[in-house]
Design a protein around this motif. Structure first.
Motif, short mmCIF file in Angstrom:
data_model
loop_
_atom_site.label_atom_id
_atom_site.label_comp_id
_atom_site.label_asym_id
_atom_site.label_seq_id
_atom_site.Cartn_x
_atom_site.Cartn_y
_atom_site.Cartn_z
N ASP A 218 0.84 -1.20 0.00
CA ASP A 218 0.00 0.00 0.00
C ASP A 218 0.87 1.25 0.00
N THR A 220 0.75 3.65 1.99
CA THR A 220 1.22 3.97 3.34
C THR A 220 2.55 3.26 3.62
N TYR A 265 -0.54 -8.75 1.85
CA TYR A 265 -0.19 -7.32 1.96
C TYR A 265 0.94 -7.18 2.95
N VAL A 266 1.70 -6.10 2.77
CA VAL A 266 2.89 -5.89 3.57
C VAL A 266 2.54 -5.08 4.81
N ASP A 269 5.57 -4.07 10.13
CA ASP A 269 6.40 -5.03 10.86
C ASP A 269 7.41 -5.69 9.92
N VAL A 309 5.74 4.78 12.72
CA VAL A 309 4.98 3.78 11.96
C VAL A 309 3.66 4.41 11.52
N ARG A 313 -4.47 5.77 7.12
CA ARG A 313 -4.28 5.76 5.67
C ARG A 313 -3.81 7.13 5.24
N LEU B 661 -8.81 4.27 15.90
CA LEU B 661 -7.90 5.36 16.29
C LEU B 661 -8.31 5.94 17.65
N LEU B 664 -6.98 3.73 20.20
CA LEU B 664 -5.55 3.96 20.43
C LEU B 664 -5.36 5.14 21.39
N GLN B 678 6.59 1.89 17.20
CA GLN B 678 6.05 0.57 17.51
C GLN B 678 4.95 0.24 16.50
N THR B 679 5.04 -0.95 15.92
CA THR B 679 4.01 -1.30 14.95
C THR B 679 2.74 -1.69 15.70
N LEU B 680 1.63 -1.61 14.98
CA LEU B 680 0.34 -1.88 15.60
C LEU B 680 0.29 -3.28 16.17
N ARG B 681 0.88 -4.20 15.39
CA ARG B 681 0.84 -5.61 15.80
C ARG B 681 1.59 -5.82 17.11
N SER B 701 -5.62 -6.91 13.58
CA SER B 701 -5.38 -7.53 12.27
C SER B 701 -6.44 -7.06 11.27
N TYR B 703 -7.79 -4.10 11.38
CA TYR B 703 -7.44 -2.72 11.06
C TYR B 703 -6.23 -2.67 10.12
N GLU B 704 -5.28 -3.56 10.36
CA GLU B 704 -4.10 -3.62 9.48
C GLU B 704 -4.54 -3.83 8.04
N ARG B 705 -5.51 -4.74 7.92
CA ARG B 705 -6.00 -5.03 6.58
C ARG B 705 -6.56 -3.76 5.94
N TYR B 706 -7.19 -2.94 6.77
CA TYR B 706 -7.77 -1.70 6.24
C TYR B 706 -6.67 -0.69 5.89
N VAL B 707 -5.72 -0.51 6.81
CA VAL B 707 -4.72 0.55 6.58
C VAL B 707 -3.70 0.14 5.53
N TYR B 708 -3.21 -1.11 5.61
CA TYR B 708 -2.07 -1.48 4.78
C TYR B 708 -2.48 -2.26 3.55
N ARG B 709 -3.75 -2.52 3.45
CA ARG B 709 -4.21 -3.28 2.31
C ARG B 709 -5.25 -2.44 1.56
N GLY B 710 -5.85 -1.47 2.32
CA GLY B 710 -6.86 -0.61 1.70
C GLY B 710 -8.16 -1.32 1.48
#
Lengths: 316, 733
Positions: A218, A220, A265-266, A269, A309, A313, B661, B664, B678-681, B701, B703-710
């Motif tokens: 992505d 980001t 997806y990346v 981490d 980090v 988005r 968010l 968080l 620090q990563t979300l995971r 996980s 949310y990660e899919r939403y942010v990093y996968r769109g």
């Protein structure tokens, strides 16, 4: 970490049958193999590098070759040579050790730059040119080069441009006490490497390499990668920061790593984990920093700590 | 199903149109009330026609045709002769239109014909109806229009006689209802909810309750007094001809037939004078009291007199007073045709010999003449006698019979209207009953206003109604007013007990400016110094000024020379001058600035209010501060509930990101801090370890899919809401 891709998991388990510990080394080697990159191992002899590579090669049904670099090794010893065949009245090409799938280039910094570059051309172009004829190298083509720590006598250090061609650089390190005990246990019997069975064939390996390109990076994450690369360029101890090729490498490695962990997806981490392996051999420290005992790995871990980090988005 | 839906939709849009009509109606009501627009129902009918056409979704041209016919029909009906279908009137109307358009371009608004104005109004309504349709049905947002309606109504309520109390309530009710319905429809549209009666009930009942509660609160709640005065007098004081309400201006005016109503300050300089000693300046006198104000009885021929020639009217009988002749200079800033002069005027002179004068016998008003025409003098000087009245001479007169005055004189100066209520006369007798002579009676009446609860006020002054008497109202009901009230009342009271007196208009001495070059005292007289007072006639003495108005003094000199002085007088024979009514001088000007509106005033009031209440204010501020601090400190206790409550209403998957968010932030407040790198995971692992749960990992996980996968799987938020709420609740300290 979450569960692995089942195929990858089987390969790793297969390697573990002969390698005690060192799972991360095996994992990183797989990352490089899947991302179609190469690995530079900087370590002392005798810690199981050869064993690792052979196990890997066997697991993926790849042809394993080994080149022991010595100061008197010639380029043709690496690439192969054309020999005149009096029977057929023509030159016949006898391929060198580079014509395999997985190559262990041992002590690469012991040989002359000319010979080094013969290997490096192959690594970069996936082809070698001998007597004006270009020979395409087989796919997959994966080089695992080892080098002695640079301070050793009689070494030709690899120039920056050539270091840049390795996707990852890592150390193997000694096994801990218990692991070494286990190593001894196993060494009592016959080496299990000969009994190792392949997990996948070469075609499947190529398919995996294709699949990796479908892993989503992505914006980001791309931004995060670029942020890290940029930060290496402005760090006070760094003379020359990571190149854009380094950013590309980090992205590809992260894709492979994400794939191995069964994700399409990346994650940040992945990037964080791989950044030191991908970037630390691509930055050159200022001599002051070197004198102070700061290593490129130190710099990389500091850089990663400084870059926030992404948790939202990117605003479009 | 679609049938049911359609039916419901039609019903709701019918309802919306109805409410829209009610809102538009509020715009028309004031037009009916404020202007002479007749037959407002014609326009209302047009409005409903427009809305019905919109509602029925008729074709545009059919709607336009209907509306045009409606407009033409009624324009014909009201402004043209003959049959509607003859159509000959149309050409006439057309010519009329062309003419009116040319008037419009020439900006001759008053020339526009009524037919044209009505046409314009129809077109305006047409536009308004379309706007309502647009906002209600297409945009589904009415707030702007609702707000505009409220502003319109409140402005009208403030600046015009239109009483909008009911209108505001109606508008608020209708506006809230419309907004509520539209919000519901927007929600339904956006979320593709299935509309059902139950959801309508769920929405409608709280809406009704909300409207009821807000209107009830607004109605029943206590209302603070406005902190600054009604801005209208302030604004209208800038335009003289604002008209409307009966209102007077300070300054000199000639019409006194209807007294009463508020006074407005005006410190325009009208005269500058140089005098030896201060005194009032007369302009004219009036003798007939009508029950509402003052009129003049005689229309005697004016008496002309030249410069330096003796003034033809004498106010004094020589025997009862000592006179001192002095001169004073007057320069007039305004071009008045009359001059101001003190009591006891002997002659007037100017530098220019062309001028002469004439005096009106009844009014004693002196006009300047240049030839035969009235003119205005810029500078002149007056020569006059300053009297010192003999108290004993004044006390000598005890009754009309004794005075030996002519019938005509008595009739003129003791005139009273037949409508004067008996209680005024009774009061006069009561005040003067104990006094034997005219002087003491006059003094008693003069003093009466100083006590008995009278208040000097220029703003809150009543106007007598049709069957009310001006003096009676002041003496018995309002007890509040300015010089006209006091002086008129005194004259009426004196006349009730048979003492001849008259009402005098003019100016006070003005504001002292310091000595002038000629060694006299310089004064400036502004319109604020306009004044009225009383003159009483004593046989053998003449006209003597009295000053009943609180806070004013006329500087009349009295000579307590007589051994026959009554024992009630406290003063020793030698103490002369200064009647005891004299009070510390309060220039009218300062009073009047107080009563007019200015920002400085508002500030002073705020300041005064602050000074008065600063302790309370400080305590309130302190309490608020403490409450805010405690609320902030305890935010971990209540904020999670608020968050859970807020996010109950967020159903969309997009809100998942906001929710995460927020979580968080909340965890951060709770003390589980996430480092920037620090990563979300990683953080989720830590949080889960902390709470010994797996919720954060699962949520992360997603949310990660939403942010990093769109990509967010549909219904992710719905499924994970419980996890989220669990986590938020865990942060309750």
């Amino acid at each position: 970490m979450s569960q692995m891709n089942p195929v990858i998991n089987r390969i790793l388990q297969n390697i573990e049958k002969v390698m005690i510990g060192k799972r991360n080394v095996a994992e990183l080697s797989l990352v490089a193999l899947l991302a179609e990159g190469h690995v530079l191992l900087e370590d002392v002899p005798g810690v199981g590098k050869t064993m690792m590579v052979r196990a890997l090669a066997k697991s993926v049904s790849a042809e394993f070759r080994r080149i022991q670099f010595t100061p008197d090794l010639l380029p043709s010893d690496v690439t192969g040579v054309s020999i005149y065949n009096p029977k057929e009245l023509e030159f016949q090409f006898r391929p060198g050790p580079i014509m395999g799938n997985i190559i262990l280039a041992d002590e690469i910094n012991r040989t002359s730059p000319k010979t080094q570059s013969a290997l490096l051309e192959g690594m970069e172009e996936s082809s070698v040119t001998i007597d004006g004829v270009t020979h395409k190298l087989d796919r997959p083509f994966f080089v695992m080069a080892t080098q002695n720590p640079i301070e050793y006598e009689g070494t030709y250090p690899l120039p920056e441009a050539q270091l840049d061609r390795f996707l990852l650089k890592m150390r193997m390190g000694y096994p801990d006490l218990e692991e070494e005990m286990e190593v001894l246990d196993r060494a009592e019997k016959r080496s299990p490497i000969s009994e190792l069975q392949p997990v996948i064939d070469l075609e499947e390996l190529r398919q995996l390499q294709e699949d990796i390109q479908n892993v989503v990076v992505d914006d980001t994450i791309k931004r995060y990668i670029v942020d890290i690369s940029h930060r290496t360029r402005t760090h006070s101890s760094v003379y020359l920061g990571a190149s854009p090729r380094g950013s590309i490498g980090l992205m590809k490695a992260a894709q492979a790593y994400a794939f191995m962990h069964n994700r399409d997806y990346v994650l940040p981490d992945d990037v964080q984990y791989l950044a030191p392996y991908v970037l630390s051999h691509r930055i050159i420290l200022k001599s002051e920093a070197k004198f102070e005992g700061i290593t490129a790995e130190d710099v990389m871990s500091r850089v990663v700590e400084r870059v926030p980090v992404p948790v939202k988005r990117l605003a479009k | 199903m679609t049938d049911v839906n359609k039916k419901q939709e039609t019903m709701s849009s019918l309802f919306l149109y109805l409410l829209g009509f009610l809102l538009l109606w509020e715009w028309l009501r004031p037009v009916d009330a404020l202007t002479d627009t007749g037959n407002i129902y014609i326009f209302l009918g047009f409005l409903s026609l427009c809305l019905v056409v919109s509602f029925s979704k008729a074709r545009v041209f059919i709607g336009a045709l209907l509306k045009t016919v409606y407009i033409l029909y009624f324009i014909h009906h009201y402004y043209f002769e003959g049959s509607f279908f003859q159509l000959s009137w149309l050409s006439q109307f057309w010519k009329d239109l062309i003419l009116n358009i040319s008037y419009s371009f020439q900006m001759e608004w008053s020339a526009l014909t009524f037919a044209f104005r009505s046409l314009l109004f129809f077109i305006l309504l047409w536009l308004m109806a379309y706007l309502i349709h647009y906002w209600l049905i297409i945009r589904r947002q009415i707030f702007i229009f609702f707000f505009m309606t409220l502003v319109y109504i409140t402005v009208l309520d403030t600046f015009t006689p239109y009483e909008a109390d009911g209108a505001i309530v109606r508008t608020v009710v209708v506006g809230f209802a419309v907004m509520g319905m539209l919000t519901f429809q927007r929600l339904v549209e956006r979320e593709a909810l299935v509309k059902g009666l139950s959801s309508k009930g769920k929405w409608g009942l709280p809406l009704l309750l909300m409207i009821g509660a807000s209107v009830g609160l607004g109605f029943g709640g206590p209302k603070a007094e406005p902190i600054w005065p009604d801005p209208v007098p302030y604004l209208t004081s800038y335009s003289e001809d604002s008209g409307g309400v009966s209102r007077q201006r300070v300054g000199y005016g000639t019409d006194d037939t209807n007294l009463g109503g508020p006074f407005v300050g005006d410190d325009t300089v009208v005269y500058e004078t140089e005098v030896d000693q201060r005194h009032y300046w007369r302009v004219e006198t009036k003798d007939i009291y009508s029950g509402k104000g003052w009129e003049v009885s005689s229309s005697d021929d004016p008496i002309p007199f030249a410069q330096n020639e003796g003034f033809p009217i004498s106010s004094f009988d020589q025997e009862g007073l000592e006179l001192k002749e002095v001169t004073a200079n007057v320069s007039s800033v305004r071009n008045y045709p009359h001059i101001i002069y003190p009591l006891g005027l002997k002659s007037v002179s100017t530098d220019n010999g062309n001028y002469s004068f004439r005096v009106n016998g009844g009014l004693e008003k002196v006009y300047t003449l240049e030839g035969d025409r009235t003119a205005s003098l810029e500078e002149y000087s007056v020569t006059y006698d300053i009297p010192k009245y003999s108290v004993s001479a004044m006390k000598a007169t005890k009754s009309l019979e004794q005075a030996g005055l002519s019938q005509e004189f008595i009739y003129q100066y003791t005139q009273l209207p037949e409508t004067l209520p008996q209680r005024v006369k009774d009061l006069a007798l009561e005040i003067t009953g104990e006094q034997e002579n005219w002087f003491d009676k006059a003094r008693a009446v003069e003093r009466y206003f100083g006590m008995n609860g009278f208040t000097y006020d220029q703003l809150d002054v009543a106007v007598p109604g049709a069957d009310e008497d001006y003096v009676d109202q002041f003496l018995f009901e309002t007890l509040r007013g300015y010089c006209d009230n006091y002086s008129t009342s005194m004259v009426v009271l004196l006349r009730s007990v048979g003492i001849p007196s008259r009402w005098v208009k003019g100016y006070t001495e003005g504001e002292y400016q310091g000595p002038t070059e000629s060694g006299k005292r310089g004064y400036t007289i502004t319109n604020n110094n306009a004044h009225s007072w009383v003159e009483v006639y004593f046989p053998g003495v003449g006209w003597v000024p009295f000053e009943p108005t609180q806070g004013f003094s006329s500087n009349v000199q009295l000579n307590f020379d007589s051994a026959t002085q009554s024992s009630t007088e406290v003063e020793t024979p030698e103490t002369r001058e200064q009647p005891e009514v004299e009070k510390p001088e309060t220039p009218e000007k300062t009073v009047s600035t107080d009563s007019s509106f200015s920002w400085k005033d508002v500030w002073t009031k705020i300041e005064a209010g602050f000074e008065e209440h600063w302790k309370k204010g400080l305590i309130i501020l302190g309490v608020m501060g403490v409450v805010a601090y405690i609320a902030y400190k305890l935010r971990l206790k209540w904020l999670p509930y608020v968050l859970v409550f807020i996010f109950r209403f967020k159903k969309k998957d997009d809100d998942f990101s906001k929710a995460y968010l927020t979580l968080l932030k909340q965890l951060d407040r709770y003390g589980i801090k996430r480092k920037e790198h620090q990563t979300l995971r990683d953080y989720a692992d830590y949080v889960d370890y902390f709470f010994s749960s797996k919720d954060m990992g699962t949520l992360t996980s997603l949310y990660e899919r939403y942010v990093y996968r769109g990509k967010l799987e549909e219904g992710s938020w719905d499924r994970s809401r419980e996890l989220w709420e669990n986590l938020i609740k865990k942060t309750i300290a």
